[in-house]
Design a protein around this motif. Structure first.
Motif, PDB file in Angstrom:
ATOM      1  N   UNK A   1      48.783  41.836  36.686  1.00 54.12           N
ATOM      2  CA  UNK A   1      47.570  41.072  36.395  1.00 54.12           C
ATOM      3  C   UNK A   1      47.851  39.890  35.475  1.00 54.12           C
ATOM      4  N   UNK A   2      48.782  40.042  34.551  1.00 52.77           N
ATOM      5  CA  UNK A   2      49.158  38.901  33.718  1.00 52.77           C
ATOM      6  C   UNK A   2      49.778  37.797  34.563  1.00 52.77           C
ATOM      7  N   UNK A   3      50.638  38.181  35.497  1.00 53.27           N
ATOM      8  CA  UNK A   3      51.278  37.204  36.378  1.00 53.27           C
ATOM      9  C   UNK A   3      50.247  36.537  37.287  1.00 53.27           C
ATOM     10  N   UNK A   4      49.315  37.299  37.813  1.00 52.42           N
ATOM     11  CA  UNK A   4      48.237  36.726  38.629  1.00 52.42           C
ATOM     12  C   UNK A   4      47.460  35.704  37.808  1.00 52.42           C
ATOM     13  N   UNK A   5      47.185  36.025  36.553  1.00 50.23           N
ATOM     14  CA  UNK A   5      46.448  35.130  35.679  1.00 50.23           C
ATOM     15  C   UNK A   5      47.143  33.797  35.436  1.00 50.23           C
ATOM     16  N   UNK A   6      48.450  33.773  35.571  1.00 51.20           N
ATOM     17  CA  UNK A   6      49.207  32.522  35.369  1.00 51.20           C
ATOM     18  C   UNK A   6      49.352  31.685  36.641  1.00 51.20           C
ATOM     19  N   UNK A   7      48.972  32.235  37.770  1.00 55.44           N
ATOM     20  CA  UNK A   7      49.157  31.514  39.038  1.00 55.44           C
ATOM     21  C   UNK A   7      47.992  30.564  39.286  1.00 55.44           C
ATOM     22  N   UNK A   8      48.250  29.256  39.347  1.00 53.72           N
ATOM     23  CA  UNK A   8      47.155  28.305  39.555  1.00 53.72           C
ATOM     24  C   UNK A   8      46.517  28.408  40.944  1.00 53.72           C
ATOM     25  N   UNK A   9      47.240  28.950  41.915  1.00 48.27           N
ATOM     26  CA  UNK A   9      46.692  29.088  43.265  1.00 48.27           C
ATOM     27  C   UNK A   9      45.594  30.143  43.324  1.00 48.27           C
ATOM     28  N   UNK A  10      45.630  31.103  42.409  1.00 47.57           N
ATOM     29  CA  UNK A  10      44.658  32.192  42.402  1.00 47.57           C
ATOM     30  C   UNK A  10      43.451  31.759  41.575  1.00 47.57           C
ATOM     31  N   UNK A  11      42.347  31.482  42.255  1.00 47.66           N
ATOM     32  CA  UNK A  11      41.145  31.050  41.556  1.00 47.66           C
ATOM     33  C   UNK A  11      40.318  32.223  41.073  1.00 47.66           C
ATOM     34  N   UNK A  12      40.324  33.280  41.828  1.00 42.60           N
ATOM     35  CA  UNK A  12      39.566  34.471  41.471  1.00 42.60           C
ATOM     36  C   UNK A  12      40.370  35.688  41.890  1.00 42.60           C
ATOM     37  N   UNK A  13      40.252  36.752  41.098  1.00 41.84           N
ATOM     38  CA  UNK A  13      40.909  38.014  41.446  1.00 41.84           C
ATOM     39  C   UNK A  13      39.992  39.136  41.023  1.00 41.84           C
ATOM     40  N   UNK A  14      39.751  40.049  41.944  1.00 41.82           N
ATOM     41  CA  UNK A  14      38.847  41.162  41.700  1.00 41.82           C
ATOM     42  C   UNK A  14      39.553  42.477  41.977  1.00 41.82           C
ATOM     43  N   UNK A  15      39.399  43.420  41.066  1.00 40.19           N
ATOM     44  CA  UNK A  15      39.812  44.792  41.318  1.00 40.19           C
ATOM     45  C   UNK A  15      38.578  45.514  41.837  1.00 40.19           C
ATOM     46  N   UNK A  16      38.736  46.224  42.927  1.00 44.97           N
ATOM     47  CA  UNK A  16      37.588  46.900  43.523  1.00 44.97           C
ATOM     48  C   UNK A  16      37.925  48.366  43.770  1.00 44.97           C
ATOM     49  N   UNK A  17      36.889  49.129  44.030  1.00 44.36           N
ATOM     50  CA  UNK A  17      37.123  50.524  44.384  1.00 44.36           C
ATOM     51  C   UNK A  17      37.656  50.574  45.815  1.00 44.36           C
ATOM     52  N   UNK A  18      38.351  51.627  46.120  1.00 41.30           N
ATOM     53  CA  UNK A  18      38.890  51.771  47.474  1.00 41.30           C
ATOM     54  C   UNK A  18      40.158  50.976  47.656  1.00 41.30           C
ATOM     55  N   UNK A  19      40.447  50.678  48.891  1.00 41.92           N
ATOM     56  CA  UNK A  19      41.674  49.966  49.227  1.00 41.92           C
ATOM     57  C   UNK A  19      41.318  48.667  49.935  1.00 41.92           C
TER      58      UNK A  19
END
Length: 153
Positions: free
Chosen positions: A86-104
């Motif tokens: 998640x820290x690495x995702x937070x540093x990626x400029x291409x990723x505008x939004x990231x959501x953890x959700x239930x399930x797969x």
């Protein structure tokens, strides 16, 4: 901050529409005095209701023609691995939004790049290189039906 008042909601709606409004313009539109308006906006900022101000950039005008929803399932989900990912995702400029959700899958990311080559670099140099990433699927966004950042306050 306690429950938002009607005046707070009016201020938030106006600022979401145009955060460049002056304090006097906000006061005039909400029927408050300038000093009361300033105190209310300041309280909204201090309590985190208003977390920041930003310009909204049109992705097409900025040359970001490739948009995708990327779904990631992790192979390992121990706390250290998840935290690192998640820290690495937070540093990626291409990723505008990231959501953890239930399930797969575990995470759903809105990714924007200039083109397919840029996305492939993101995939190869970031996702593919993470040993904790178990499975990735991507859905190309072919048309934006609705995209808004204003919350229904």
């Amino acid at each position: 901050m306690a429950e938002l008042t009607n005046q707070d909601r009016a201020l938030v709606r106006l600022l979401q529409e145009d955060c460049r409004l002056t304090n006097q313009e906000l006061a005039d539109r909400t029927g408050m005095s300038a000093s009361v308006c300033w105190r209310r906006v300041r309280a909204l900022e201090e309590t985190g209701v208003i977390s920041r101000y930003a310009a909204i950039v049109d992705p097409d005008a900025a040359g970001l023609k490739f948009r995708a929803m990327v779904h990631v399932s992790l192979a390992r989900t121990d706390a250290a691995t998840v935290h690192s990912f998640l820290e690495e995702v937070g540093r990626r400029p291409e990723v505008l939004q990231c959501y953890a959700t239930s399930g797969s899958p575990d995470y759903h990311m809105l990714v924007m790049c200039r083109d397919l080559d840029d996305y492939n670099r993101f995939y190869d140099e970031f996702l593919f290189e993470r040993s904790c990433v178990g499975q990735v699927s991507m859905h190309l966004i072919v048309k934006t039906v609705k995209s808004d950042v204003k919350l229904p306050v």
